[in-house]
Design a protein around this motif. Sequence first.
Motif, PDB file in Angstrom:
ATOM      1  N   HIS A 261      53.327  39.849  40.201  1.00 51.30           N
ATOM      2  CA  HIS A 261      54.870  39.773  41.094  1.00 51.30           C
ATOM      3  C   HIS A 261      54.932  41.222  41.726  1.00 51.30           C
ATOM      4  N   SER A 262      53.754  42.038  41.862  1.00 53.23           N
ATOM      5  CA  SER A 262      53.844  43.393  42.576  1.00 53.23           C
ATOM      6  C   SER A 262      52.849  43.464  43.469  1.00 53.23           C
ATOM      7  N   PRO A 263      53.013  44.145  44.690  1.00 46.96           N
ATOM      8  CA  PRO A 263      52.075  44.276  45.535  1.00 46.96           C
ATOM      9  C   PRO A 263      50.961  45.331  45.167  1.00 46.96           C
ATOM     10  N   ASN A 264      50.320  45.209  44.153  1.00 48.22           N
ATOM     11  CA  ASN A 264      49.243  46.012  43.369  1.00 48.22           C
ATOM     12  C   ASN A 264      48.049  45.702  43.784  1.00 48.22           C
ATOM     13  N   GLU A 265      46.839  46.054  44.497  1.00 45.65           N
ATOM     14  CA  GLU A 265      45.714  45.984  44.882  1.00 45.65           C
ATOM     15  C   GLU A 265      44.877  46.736  44.198  1.00 45.65           C
ATOM     16  N   ILE A 266      43.421  46.604  44.040  1.00 47.01           N
ATOM     17  CA  ILE A 266      42.538  47.175  43.257  1.00 47.01           C
ATOM     18  C   ILE A 266      42.631  48.769  43.431  1.00 47.01           C
ATOM     19  N   PRO A 267      42.310  49.315  44.540  1.00 46.79           N
ATOM     20  CA  PRO A 267      42.506  50.754  44.566  1.00 46.79           C
ATOM     21  C   PRO A 267      43.796  51.310  44.039  1.00 46.79           C
ATOM     22  N   ASP A 268      45.015  50.533  44.368  1.00 51.05           N
ATOM     23  CA  ASP A 268      46.393  51.033  43.566  1.00 51.05           C
ATOM     24  C   ASP A 268      46.234  51.321  42.168  1.00 51.05           C
ATOM     25  N   LEU A 269      45.578  50.137  41.412  1.00 49.66           N
ATOM     26  CA  LEU A 269      45.364  49.870  40.009  1.00 49.66           C
ATOM     27  C   LEU A 269      44.574  50.928  39.637  1.00 49.66           C
ATOM     28  N   LEU A 270      43.552  51.420  40.326  1.00 47.91           N
ATOM     29  CA  LEU A 270      42.427  52.419  39.842  1.00 47.91           C
ATOM     30  C   LEU A 270      43.082  53.644  39.737  1.00 47.91           C
ATOM     31  N   SER A 271      43.816  54.125  40.729  1.00 45.76           N
ATOM     32  CA  SER A 271      44.617  55.407  40.704  1.00 45.76           C
ATOM     33  C   SER A 271      45.806  55.318  39.573  1.00 45.76           C
ATOM     34  N   GLN A 272      46.168  54.345  39.124  1.00 45.79           N
ATOM     35  CA  GLN A 272      47.329  54.286  38.337  1.00 45.79           C
ATOM     36  C   GLN A 272      46.383  54.486  36.857  1.00 45.79           C
ATOM     37  N   LEU A 273      45.444  53.815  36.746  1.00 45.82           N
ATOM     38  CA  LEU A 273      44.641  53.918  35.521  1.00 45.82           C
ATOM     39  C   LEU A 273      44.093  55.371  35.333  1.00 45.82           C
ATOM     40  N   GLN A 274      43.878  55.935  36.347  1.00 46.43           N
ATOM     41  CA  GLN A 274      43.272  57.450  36.334  1.00 46.43           C
ATOM     42  C   GLN A 274      44.411  58.307  35.760  1.00 46.43           C
ATOM     43  N   ALA A 275      45.723  58.075  36.500  1.00 54.83           N
ATOM     44  CA  ALA A 275      46.630  58.855  36.320  1.00 54.83           C
ATOM     45  C   ALA A 275      47.124  58.687  34.871  1.00 54.83           C
ATOM     46  N   ILE A 276      47.224  57.799  34.273  1.00 58.12           N
ATOM     47  CA  ILE A 276      47.704  57.453  32.810  1.00 58.12           C
ATOM     48  C   ILE A 276      46.917  57.895  31.872  1.00 58.12           C
ATOM     49  N   GLU A 277      45.735  58.424  32.225  1.00 56.58           N
ATOM     50  CA  GLU A 277      44.572  58.482  31.131  1.00 56.58           C
ATOM     51  C   GLU A 277      44.845  59.344  30.136  1.00 56.58           C
ATOM     52  N   LYS A 278      45.682  60.544  30.740  1.00 53.99           N
ATOM     53  CA  LYS A 278      46.024  61.780  29.681  1.00 53.99           C
ATOM     54  C   LYS A 278      47.316  61.820  28.984  1.00 53.99           C
ATOM     55  N   GLY A 279      48.069  60.700  29.229  1.00 48.72           N
ATOM     56  CA  GLY A 279      49.284  60.348  28.464  1.00 48.72           C
ATOM     57  C   GLY A 279      49.237  59.608  27.352  1.00 48.72           C
ATOM     58  N   THR A 280      50.318  59.245  26.800  1.00 44.33           N
ATOM     59  CA  THR A 280      50.315  58.285  25.417  1.00 44.33           C
ATOM     60  C   THR A 280      49.982  56.915  25.505  1.00 44.33           C
TER      61      THR A 280
END
Length: 256
Positions: A49-68
Motif C-alpha cells: 500500500h505504499s509507492p515503494n519500488e526496488i531501488p527505494d527498498l534497497l536504499s532503505q535496507l542499506q540505511a537501517i543496517e547499522k540500527g537496532t
Amino acid sequence: MTEFRRNAFKAGLRAKKLQIGLWQSLCSNIAAEICSDSGFDWLLLDTEHSPNEIPDLLSQLQAIEKGTATGIIRPAWNDAVLIKRCLDIGAQTLLIPYVQSVEEAKAAVAATRYPPHGIRGVSVAARASRYGRVPGYLTKANEEICVLVQVETRQSLDAIEGIAAVEGVDGVFIGPSDLAASLGHLGNPQHADVQAAMKEAVERLTKVGKPAGILTGNEEEARRYIDWGYLFVAVGSDVGLLAKSADTLARKFKPA
Ligand SMILES: O=C(O)C(=O)C[C@H](O)[C@@H](O)CO
C-alpha cells in the motif's frame, strides 16, 4: 572474508521473544534510518500500500543496517517474481500478504527457496550474497530466510492451523484492516467481532507453537494484543508519527 548475515528477527521468533516494530510507508531511506536508531526490533518496508519500488527498498535496507531493527519487506502480492527481487536486494524476512490456504502458504515458502526445495531464481552476484562474496550463500540462504504470512480473511482464519503448519512458515501476521473488512466491519477493526477473531487467532497460533504478529497505531490496543500473546507487534507507522506530530505542532500556532 565476507560473512553470512544472521537474521536477528528470525532468532527472536525462535526464542519466542516479544519484538516491537514500526510500519514504514514514507518510502524514505532517511526516515527509515532515523527510525532504525529508535530501538525498534523490526521495521516493515511496505510495498502493498505504499509507492515503494526496488531501488527505494534497497536504499532503505542499506540505511537501517547499522540500527537496532531488522528490515522486513512486504511484497505487494504473494508472487514469486516480487519475492525473488526482495530477497536478491538483501531482505531476509518477508511478510506475504493475503495468504488464503495451505497451498498459497506453500507457494510463498517455495518462492523463497532455491531448487530442489523451491523455485527461487539463482543469482550469483546479488546483494543478498554481498555480490557473490559470501562463501556458500546458495546452500546456506534458507537458514536465515524468514517467511511471515498474512491471515486477513474469514477463509484464511478457518485454515489458520494448516497455514501455520506449512514447513518454512515462521510466523503468521493478522491483518486487522482486511480482516475487519472480510468480517463485514470495513474500517472498524475495533468491532467486538473482529477483536474476538483476533484474540482467537493468537490463541490458536500459540497452541500450535507459531508466533503471531499484528499492527496497530493505538497504544492501548498494542498492549492488549501483547497481553493476548502476539509476539511481533507493530505499534505505529512513520506516516502516523509524522502526521500526528505535524498536526500537534501546527495546532499550537494555528488553532483549528
Ligand atoms: O489488513 C491490515 O491491517 C494490513 O494488512 C495492514 C495494512 O495494510 C496497513 O497498511 C495498515 O492500514
